[in-house]
Design an enzyme around this catalytic site. Structure first.
Site, PDB file in Angstrom:
ATOM      1  N   LYS A  14      -0.419  -3.989   0.651  1.00  0.00           N
ATOM      2  CA  LYS A  14       0.312  -3.362  -0.462  1.00  0.00           C
ATOM      3  C   LYS A  14       0.695  -1.916  -0.130  1.00  0.00           C
ATOM      4  O   LYS A  14       1.806  -1.489  -0.400  1.00  0.00           O
ATOM      5  CB  LYS A  14      -0.524  -3.393  -1.757  1.00  0.00           C
ATOM      6  CG  LYS A  14      -0.893  -4.803  -2.212  1.00  0.00           C
ATOM      7  CD  LYS A  14      -1.565  -4.816  -3.580  1.00  0.00           C
ATOM      8  CE  LYS A  14      -2.924  -4.143  -3.630  1.00  0.00           C
ATOM      9  NZ  LYS A  14      -3.988  -4.854  -2.890  1.00  0.00           N
ATOM     10  N   ARG A  89      -5.118  -4.062 -12.807  1.00  0.00           N
ATOM     11  CA  ARG A  89      -6.070  -4.975 -12.172  1.00  0.00           C
ATOM     12  C   ARG A  89      -6.826  -5.816 -13.196  1.00  0.00           C
ATOM     13  O   ARG A  89      -7.626  -6.659 -12.815  1.00  0.00           O
ATOM     14  CB  ARG A  89      -7.096  -4.163 -11.375  1.00  0.00           C
ATOM     15  CG  ARG A  89      -6.820  -4.088  -9.869  1.00  0.00           C
ATOM     16  CD  ARG A  89      -7.854  -3.159  -9.280  1.00  0.00           C
ATOM     17  NE  ARG A  89      -8.148  -3.359  -7.906  1.00  0.00           N
ATOM     18  CZ  ARG A  89      -7.670  -2.617  -6.915  1.00  0.00           C
ATOM     19  NH1 ARG A  89      -6.774  -1.690  -7.150  1.00  0.00           N
ATOM     20  NH2 ARG A  89      -8.083  -2.811  -5.671  1.00  0.00           N
ATOM     21  N   ARG A 128      -9.403  -2.126   9.549  1.00  0.00           N
ATOM     22  CA  ARG A 128      -8.980  -0.873   8.903  1.00  0.00           C
ATOM     23  C   ARG A 128     -10.163   0.066   8.746  1.00  0.00           C
ATOM     24  O   ARG A 128     -10.024   1.272   8.893  1.00  0.00           O
ATOM     25  CB  ARG A 128      -8.361  -1.211   7.530  1.00  0.00           C
ATOM     26  CG  ARG A 128      -7.838  -0.006   6.782  1.00  0.00           C
ATOM     27  CD  ARG A 128      -7.052  -0.409   5.554  1.00  0.00           C
ATOM     28  NE  ARG A 128      -7.904  -0.660   4.402  1.00  0.00           N
ATOM     29  CZ  ARG A 128      -7.465  -1.113   3.215  1.00  0.00           C
ATOM     30  NH1 ARG A 128      -6.182  -1.384   3.041  1.00  0.00           N
ATOM     31  NH2 ARG A 128      -8.291  -1.293   2.207  1.00  0.00           N
ATOM     32  N   ARG A 134     -12.781   4.704   4.994  1.00  0.00           N
ATOM     33  CA  ARG A 134     -13.086   4.232   3.633  1.00  0.00           C
ATOM     34  C   ARG A 134     -14.424   3.511   3.618  1.00  0.00           C
ATOM     35  O   ARG A 134     -14.608   2.503   4.306  1.00  0.00           O
ATOM     36  CB  ARG A 134     -11.982   3.277   3.152  1.00  0.00           C
ATOM     37  CG  ARG A 134     -10.755   3.997   2.658  1.00  0.00           C
ATOM     38  CD  ARG A 134      -9.703   3.025   2.182  1.00  0.00           C
ATOM     39  NE  ARG A 134     -10.155   2.127   1.127  1.00  0.00           N
ATOM     40  CZ  ARG A 134      -9.340   1.380   0.390  1.00  0.00           C
ATOM     41  NH1 ARG A 134      -8.038   1.455   0.597  1.00  0.00           N
ATOM     42  NH2 ARG A 134      -9.812   0.593  -0.534  1.00  0.00           N
ATOM     43  N   ARG A 146     -15.434  -7.187  -3.420  1.00  0.00           N
ATOM     44  CA  ARG A 146     -14.088  -6.840  -3.911  1.00  0.00           C
ATOM     45  C   ARG A 146     -13.244  -8.107  -4.123  1.00  0.00           C
ATOM     46  O   ARG A 146     -12.472  -8.201  -5.064  1.00  0.00           O
ATOM     47  CB  ARG A 146     -13.402  -5.874  -2.936  1.00  0.00           C
ATOM     48  CG  ARG A 146     -13.969  -4.458  -3.082  1.00  0.00           C
ATOM     49  CD  ARG A 146     -13.755  -3.624  -1.853  1.00  0.00           C
ATOM     50  NE  ARG A 146     -12.369  -3.296  -1.605  1.00  0.00           N
ATOM     51  CZ  ARG A 146     -11.897  -2.907  -0.408  1.00  0.00           C
ATOM     52  NH1 ARG A 146     -12.710  -2.824   0.622  1.00  0.00           N
ATOM     53  NH2 ARG A 146     -10.633  -2.609  -0.271  1.00  0.00           N
TER      54      ARG A 146
HETATM   55  P1  AMP Z   1      -7.438   0.035  -3.538  1.00  0.00           P
HETATM   56  O1  AMP Z   1      -7.096   1.234  -2.727  1.00  0.00           O
HETATM   57  O2  AMP Z   1      -6.329  -0.403  -4.448  1.00  0.00           O
HETATM   58  O3  AMP Z   1      -7.982  -1.104  -2.686  1.00  0.00           O
HETATM   59  O4  AMP Z   1      -8.635   0.459  -4.499  1.00  0.00           O
HETATM   60  C1  AMP Z   1      -9.895   0.859  -3.993  1.00  0.00           C
HETATM   61  C2  AMP Z   1     -10.933   0.831  -5.113  1.00  0.00           C
HETATM   62  O5  AMP Z   1     -10.547   1.758  -6.149  1.00  0.00           O
HETATM   63  C3  AMP Z   1     -11.078  -0.508  -5.810  1.00  0.00           C
HETATM   64  O6  AMP Z   1     -11.946  -1.393  -5.128  1.00  0.00           O
HETATM   65  C4  AMP Z   1     -11.632  -0.074  -7.167  1.00  0.00           C
HETATM   66  O7  AMP Z   1     -13.001   0.261  -7.064  1.00  0.00           O
HETATM   67  C5  AMP Z   1     -10.872   1.223  -7.424  1.00  0.00           C
HETATM   68  N1  AMP Z   1      -9.594   0.955  -8.135  1.00  0.00           N
HETATM   69  C6  AMP Z   1      -8.324   1.094  -7.664  1.00  0.00           C
HETATM   70  N2  AMP Z   1      -7.418   0.750  -8.583  1.00  0.00           N
HETATM   71  C7  AMP Z   1      -8.118   0.369  -9.680  1.00  0.00           C
HETATM   72  C8  AMP Z   1      -7.753  -0.136 -10.951  1.00  0.00           C
HETATM   73  N3  AMP Z   1      -6.469  -0.340 -11.301  1.00  0.00           N
HETATM   74  N4  AMP Z   1      -8.758  -0.407 -11.842  1.00  0.00           N
HETATM   75  C9  AMP Z   1     -10.050  -0.205 -11.521  1.00  0.00           C
HETATM   76  N5  AMP Z   1     -10.463   0.233 -10.328  1.00  0.00           N
HETATM   77  C10 AMP Z   1      -9.516   0.509  -9.403  1.00  0.00           C
END
Ligand code: AMP
Length: 195
Positions: A14, A89, A128, A134, A146
């Site tokens: 994404k 989400r 990654r 991360r 996740r």
């Molecule tokens: P991402 O970079 O989108 O993979 O997000 C990394 C982490 O941030 C996720 O595993 C969640 O813990 C948190 N996170 C990101 N976006 C959201 C969201 N829309 N709602 C809740 N937690 C989020």
């Protein structure tokens, strides 16, 4: 306006595709994950709170996330539109986003979902993790958690937007450029028809 939700499980690509799409269509990128990581790096109150969830592979609570998105939209409004990456989400977040956009006299144009097999996703995320720094990409346990959260809380959103006639699945395997062509095709159709 072109308001696109770029959807898909962790590691689907994404972020990579968002960077290319915002350039081609003059959109603003909102990655809630990036905003959380920025806050963690700067040790803000929001960052400290978010970190306690992110490091375990859990979702940050809806209310915290929705407030952050509302602030972002107020401060970065773009008449061309947005790519929402990693948001919404949960169904609760989708409802909140619909209200926020409605207040600005606009709406979601389309959810495009990158479809990738889970084994490939785990491989990509571990890879990654070697360079991204991360914490949530380092351990297979956190990655699997996740996916579990994704299946339980996030995957139902596909049906939600499908019921609204606003869902397109896109094959997410292949080169970055091949996937970009598929996504661009979906965006071209929706921007031409104004659907
Ligand atoms: P991402 O970079 O989108 O993979 O997000 C990394 C982490 O941030 C996720 O595993 C969640 O813990 C948190 N996170 C990101 N976006 C959201 C969201 N829309 N709602 C809740 N937690 C989020």
């Amino acid at each position: 306006m072109l308001n696109i939700i770029l959807f898909g499980p962790p590691g689907a690509g994404k972020g990579t595709q968002s960077a290319k799409l915002i350039e081609k269509y003059n959109l603003t990128h909102l990655s809630t994950g990036d905003v959380f990581r920025f806050n963690i790096k700067n040790e803000t109150d929001l960052g400290v709170l978010a970190k306690s969830f992110i490091d375990k592979g859990e979702l940050v609570p809806d209310e915290v996330t929705n407030d952050m998105v509302a602030d972002f939209l107020d401060q970065n409004f773009n008449d061309n539109g947005f790519i929402f990456d990693g948001y919404p989400r949960t169904i609760q977040q989708a409802d909140a986003l619909a209200k926020m956009l409605d207040d600005k006299n606009t709406t979601i144009s389309l959810m495009v979902a990158l479809e990738v097999e889970e084994d490939e996703l785990v491989k990509r995320l571990l890879e990654r993790g070697k360079t991204s720094g991360r914490a949530d990409d380092q351990s297979e346990d956190t990655i699997r958690n996740r996916f579990r959260v994704y299946q339980e809380e996030t995957a139902p959103l596909a049906m939600h937007y499908s019921d609204l006639g606003k869902y397109r699945g896109v094959h997410g395997m292949g080169s970055v450029d091949e996937i970009f062509v598929r996504l661009s095709h979906c965006l071209d159709i929706v921007s031409e028809t104004g659907e």
